[in-house]
Write a protein that holds these residues in place. Structure first.
Motif, PDB file in Angstrom:
ATOM      1  N   HIS A   1      15.454  -3.389  -5.113  1.00  0.00           N
ATOM      2  CA  HIS A   1      15.401  -3.361  -6.534  1.00  0.00           C
ATOM      3  C   HIS A   1      13.939  -3.232  -7.403  1.00  0.00           C
ATOM      4  O   HIS A   1      13.815  -3.356  -8.502  1.00  0.00           O
ATOM      5  CB  HIS A   1      15.399  -4.967  -7.051  1.00  0.00           C
ATOM      6  N   MET A   2      12.904  -2.945  -6.239  1.00  0.00           N
ATOM      7  CA  MET A   2      11.891  -2.167  -7.017  1.00  0.00           C
ATOM      8  C   MET A   2      11.542  -1.347  -8.331  1.00  0.00           C
ATOM      9  O   MET A   2      10.764  -1.460  -9.121  1.00  0.00           O
ATOM     10  CB  MET A   2      10.854  -1.675  -5.841  1.00  0.00           C
ATOM     11  N   ASP A   3      12.626  -0.387  -8.265  1.00  0.00           N
ATOM     12  CA  ASP A   3      12.513   0.772  -9.280  1.00  0.00           C
ATOM     13  C   ASP A   3      12.853  -0.149 -10.474  1.00  0.00           C
ATOM     14  O   ASP A   3      12.453   0.178 -11.609  1.00  0.00           O
ATOM     15  CB  ASP A   3      13.500   1.911  -8.779  1.00  0.00           C
ATOM     16  N   ARG A   4      13.831  -0.994 -10.348  1.00  0.00           N
ATOM     17  CA  ARG A   4      14.304  -1.708 -11.795  1.00  0.00           C
ATOM     18  C   ARG A   4      13.330  -2.795 -12.205  1.00  0.00           C
ATOM     19  O   ARG A   4      13.090  -2.921 -13.238  1.00  0.00           O
ATOM     20  CB  ARG A   4      15.848  -2.551 -11.439  1.00  0.00           C
ATOM     21  N   LEU A   5      12.545  -3.357 -11.097  1.00  0.00           N
ATOM     22  CA  LEU A   5      11.503  -4.156 -11.512  1.00  0.00           C
ATOM     23  C   LEU A   5      10.359  -3.528 -12.186  1.00  0.00           C
ATOM     24  O   LEU A   5       9.793  -3.896 -13.257  1.00  0.00           O
ATOM     25  CB  LEU A   5      10.974  -4.835 -10.159  1.00  0.00           C
TER      26      LEU A   5
ATOM     27  N   ASN B   1       7.634   1.435  12.255  1.00  0.00           N
ATOM     28  CA  ASN B   1       8.487   1.283  11.121  1.00  0.00           C
ATOM     29  C   ASN B   1       8.374   0.097  10.115  1.00  0.00           C
ATOM     30  O   ASN B   1       8.486   0.239   8.688  1.00  0.00           O
ATOM     31  CB  ASN B   1      10.093   0.990  11.639  1.00  0.00           C
ATOM     32  N   ASP B   2       7.809  -1.164  10.645  1.00  0.00           N
ATOM     33  CA  ASP B   2       7.535  -2.343   9.828  1.00  0.00           C
ATOM     34  C   ASP B   2       6.164  -1.793   8.857  1.00  0.00           C
ATOM     35  O   ASP B   2       6.463  -1.999   7.592  1.00  0.00           O
ATOM     36  CB  ASP B   2       6.994  -3.215  10.636  1.00  0.00           C
ATOM     37  N   SER B   3       5.250  -1.148   9.105  1.00  0.00           N
ATOM     38  CA  SER B   3       3.918  -0.774   8.643  1.00  0.00           C
ATOM     39  C   SER B   3       4.566   0.264   7.753  1.00  0.00           C
ATOM     40  O   SER B   3       4.070   0.336   6.469  1.00  0.00           O
ATOM     41  CB  SER B   3       3.003   0.046   9.421  1.00  0.00           C
ATOM     42  N   THR B   4       5.482   1.270   7.788  1.00  0.00           N
ATOM     43  CA  THR B   4       5.923   2.238   7.118  1.00  0.00           C
ATOM     44  C   THR B   4       6.793   1.637   5.760  1.00  0.00           C
ATOM     45  O   THR B   4       6.658   1.938   4.731  1.00  0.00           O
ATOM     46  CB  THR B   4       6.757   3.122   7.961  1.00  0.00           C
TER      47      THR B   4
ATOM     48  N   GLN C   1       5.379   2.019   2.020  1.00  0.00           N
ATOM     49  CA  GLN C   1       6.482   2.791   1.017  1.00  0.00           C
ATOM     50  C   GLN C   1       6.570   1.714   0.004  1.00  0.00           C
ATOM     51  O   GLN C   1       6.761   2.235  -1.349  1.00  0.00           O
ATOM     52  CB  GLN C   1       7.498   2.976   1.467  1.00  0.00           C
ATOM     53  N   LEU C   2       6.838   0.574   0.126  1.00  0.00           N
ATOM     54  CA  LEU C   2       7.049  -0.538  -0.948  1.00  0.00           C
ATOM     55  C   LEU C   2       5.723  -0.732  -1.815  1.00  0.00           C
ATOM     56  O   LEU C   2       5.926  -0.623  -3.038  1.00  0.00           O
ATOM     57  CB  LEU C   2       7.493  -1.596  -0.459  1.00  0.00           C
TER      58      LEU C   2
ATOM     59  N   ILE D   1       3.531   1.656  -2.564  1.00  0.00           N
ATOM     60  CA  ILE D   1       3.363   2.944  -3.143  1.00  0.00           C
ATOM     61  C   ILE D   1       4.487   2.959  -4.333  1.00  0.00           C
ATOM     62  O   ILE D   1       4.300   3.460  -5.545  1.00  0.00           O
ATOM     63  CB  ILE D   1       3.660   4.129  -2.120  1.00  0.00           C
ATOM     64  N   ARG D   2       5.601   2.590  -4.169  1.00  0.00           N
ATOM     65  CA  ARG D   2       6.686   2.244  -5.033  1.00  0.00           C
ATOM     66  C   ARG D   2       6.308   1.596  -6.340  1.00  0.00           C
ATOM     67  O   ARG D   2       6.819   1.648  -7.295  1.00  0.00           O
ATOM     68  CB  ARG D   2       8.103   1.939  -4.503  1.00  0.00           C
ATOM     69  N   ALA D   3       5.570   0.379  -5.954  1.00  0.00           N
ATOM     70  CA  ALA D   3       5.114  -0.436  -6.896  1.00  0.00           C
ATOM     71  C   ALA D   3       3.840   0.357  -7.674  1.00  0.00           C
ATOM     72  O   ALA D   3       3.208  -0.544  -8.453  1.00  0.00           O
ATOM     73  CB  ALA D   3       4.718  -1.817  -6.253  1.00  0.00           C
ATOM     74  N   ARG D   4       3.403   1.253  -7.104  1.00  0.00           N
ATOM     75  CA  ARG D   4       2.290   2.082  -7.707  1.00  0.00           C
ATOM     76  C   ARG D   4       0.981   1.309  -7.480  1.00  0.00           C
ATOM     77  O   ARG D   4       0.097   1.245  -8.497  1.00  0.00           O
ATOM     78  CB  ARG D   4       2.558   2.343  -9.356  1.00  0.00           C
ATOM     79  N   LEU D   5       0.750   0.739  -6.251  1.00  0.00           N
ATOM     80  CA  LEU D   5      -0.511   0.189  -5.598  1.00  0.00           C
ATOM     81  C   LEU D   5      -1.258   0.951  -4.738  1.00  0.00           C
ATOM     82  O   LEU D   5      -0.352   1.644  -4.232  1.00  0.00           O
ATOM     83  CB  LEU D   5       0.147  -1.288  -5.358  1.00  0.00           C
ATOM     84  N   PRO D   6      -2.510   0.907  -4.736  1.00  0.00           N
ATOM     85  CA  PRO D   6      -3.077   1.664  -3.796  1.00  0.00           C
ATOM     86  C   PRO D   6      -2.834   1.102  -2.366  1.00  0.00           C
ATOM     87  O   PRO D   6      -2.671  -0.065  -2.073  1.00  0.00           O
ATOM     88  CB  PRO D   6      -4.618   1.437  -4.021  1.00  0.00           C
ATOM     89  N   VAL D   7      -3.188   1.904  -1.436  1.00  0.00           N
ATOM     90  CA  VAL D   7      -2.779   1.545   0.072  1.00  0.00           C
ATOM     91  C   VAL D   7      -4.234   1.917   0.634  1.00  0.00           C
ATOM     92  O   VAL D   7      -4.022   1.856   2.102  1.00  0.00           O
ATOM     93  CB  VAL D   7      -1.641   2.152   0.574  1.00  0.00           C
ATOM     94  N   ASN D   8      -5.178   2.286   0.134  1.00  0.00           N
ATOM     95  CA  ASN D   8      -6.492   2.544   0.855  1.00  0.00           C
ATOM     96  C   ASN D   8      -7.704   1.994   0.102  1.00  0.00           C
ATOM     97  O   ASN D   8      -7.461   1.809  -1.331  1.00  0.00           O
ATOM     98  CB  ASN D   8      -6.665   4.214   0.994  1.00  0.00           C
TER      99      ASN D   8
END
Length: 365
Positions: free
Chosen positions: A204-208, A289-292, A296-297, A299-306
């Motif tokens: 549901h992330m895109d809808r959120l 796969n867990d880390s990926t 990805q989640l 990034i979809r929430a438009r958050l920094p990962v670094n």
């Protein structure tokens, strides 16, 4: 407003209180049952005040209401701003029967709660959070405080509100970056406690992010349920409550390094959660796969990962030592045993931590 299907409780015996979640609550709810006397001071900031002060005042019919608008931003969560609240309380002759009202995001909630905890040795306060981060995390649990130039949230007190009133409609006025920052804390609950909720967020992330109302209510309610259950079990963070700090040790270091002015709290926590995920993978708890999935989640929430460019392992290690979870000088981190299950530990390989810091601080090397 009477408790309904959109309400839940933080169960702390005599200090228990409801969390009320309802569209249109701000401006329509009668909150006078949670006012100890007849005096109210509404504390907000220069951004939120013009939007919602009139609605907030309408929630306290018959009360003698004062208000104060503070500057907006994490860098103002300090002694100087706190004293502005005390100045107003004293100048307006507020007594121990005064009720403070926090109208705004996490900064307003933290600093208002700390003022309430310490004014005349403690007065009541009410949380009306207007950001996603505050609605799902900062307004619940009674952690209050201010920042110090050497460390975030190192000065404060536990002081529970009388009620938390969440109006999801306030999220419609939220800047996109603030929405993302709040989503970091929502994702955190899935990572530390609820793998099914994590999977729901992936679906549901895109809808959120598009502010779909019913999905937001589900996310807010489930996050509050997780927070309330943990706080009820461990109010003063002697055990399980520390799990709520997933990513925060790294994230607080980022915020302190950048002077509390460049990164939003949720942005720093997101990068910190990614670093904690990486360390958990290096220790063999998670797989690639867990880390990926986590990356990805976020990034979809438009958050920094670094972390911010230029922040070094030396910076991280120095600032991470100033952390409330540390005991007897040992660095303690929240790590993921698996997605949906976290642990607080100092029993990690220092070389693995060094590798994580090197990887994130020198991503092109």
């Amino acid at each position: 407003m009477q408790p309904s299907e959109e309400s839940l409780s933080v169960n702390l015996g005599e200090r228990s209180y409801p969390i009320l979640i309802q569209d249109g609550a701000l401006g329509n709810a009668d909150l006078t049952p949670w006012v100890s006397g007849n005096r109210v001071l509404i504390v907000t900031n220069e951004t939120v005040g013009p939007l919602y002060m009139d609605q907030a005042r309408a929630c306290f019919p018959g009360c003698d209401i004062d208000e104060i608008q503070l500057p907006d931003g994490e860098r103002y969560k300090n002694w100087e701003t706190l004293n502005r609240i005390f100045d107003t309380l004293l100048e307006k002759h507020h007594t121990r029967k005064t009720t403070l009202v926090a109208l705004g995001g996490g900064v307003i909630g933290d600093i208002t709660g700390f003022a309430a905890a310490t004014y005349q040795r403690g007065v009541d306060f009410i949380q009306i959070p207007t950001t996603l981060l505050a609605q799902v995390d900062a307004s619940v649990g009674g952690k209050t405080g201010i920042n110090h130039p050497l460390g975030k949230n190192m000065i404060g007190a536990f002081h529970q509100p009388k009620v938390v009133v969440i109006d999801p409609l306030t999220l419609n006025s939220l800047p996109p970056a603030e929405l993302s920052a709040g989503m970091a804390e929502v994702i955190k609950y899935g990572l530390i406690r609820d793998a099914d909720f994590l999977a729901w967020l992936e679906e549901h992330m895109d809808r959120l992010m598009a502010l779909q109302a019913e999905d937001l209510k589900v996310a807010i309610r489930r996050s509050c349920e997780c927070k309330a259950a943990i706080v009820a079990e461990d109010e003063r963070e002697s055990g399980v409550r520390a799990l709520l700090n997933l990513g925060h040790t790294f994230g607080h270091a980022i915020e302190t390094h950048t002077g509390y002015s460049e990164w939003l709290h949720g942005e720093a926590v997101a990068a910190g959660m990614m670093m904690a995920t990486d360390l958990s993978e290096r220790l063999g708890y998670l797989n690639y796969n867990d880390s990926t999935r986590v990356r990805q989640l976020l990034i979809r929430a438009r958050l920094p990962v670094n972390p911010p460019e230029g922040m070094t392992p030396v910076h991280f290690k120095a600032l991470m030592q100033v952390d409330k979870k540390n005991l007897t000088g040992e660095l303690r981190l929240v790590l993921l045993k698996e997605l949906g299950d976290a642990v607080v530990t100092s029993g990690f390989d220092d070389e693995a931590l060094e590798a994580t810091l090197d990887y994130f601080c020198h991503p092109l090397d």
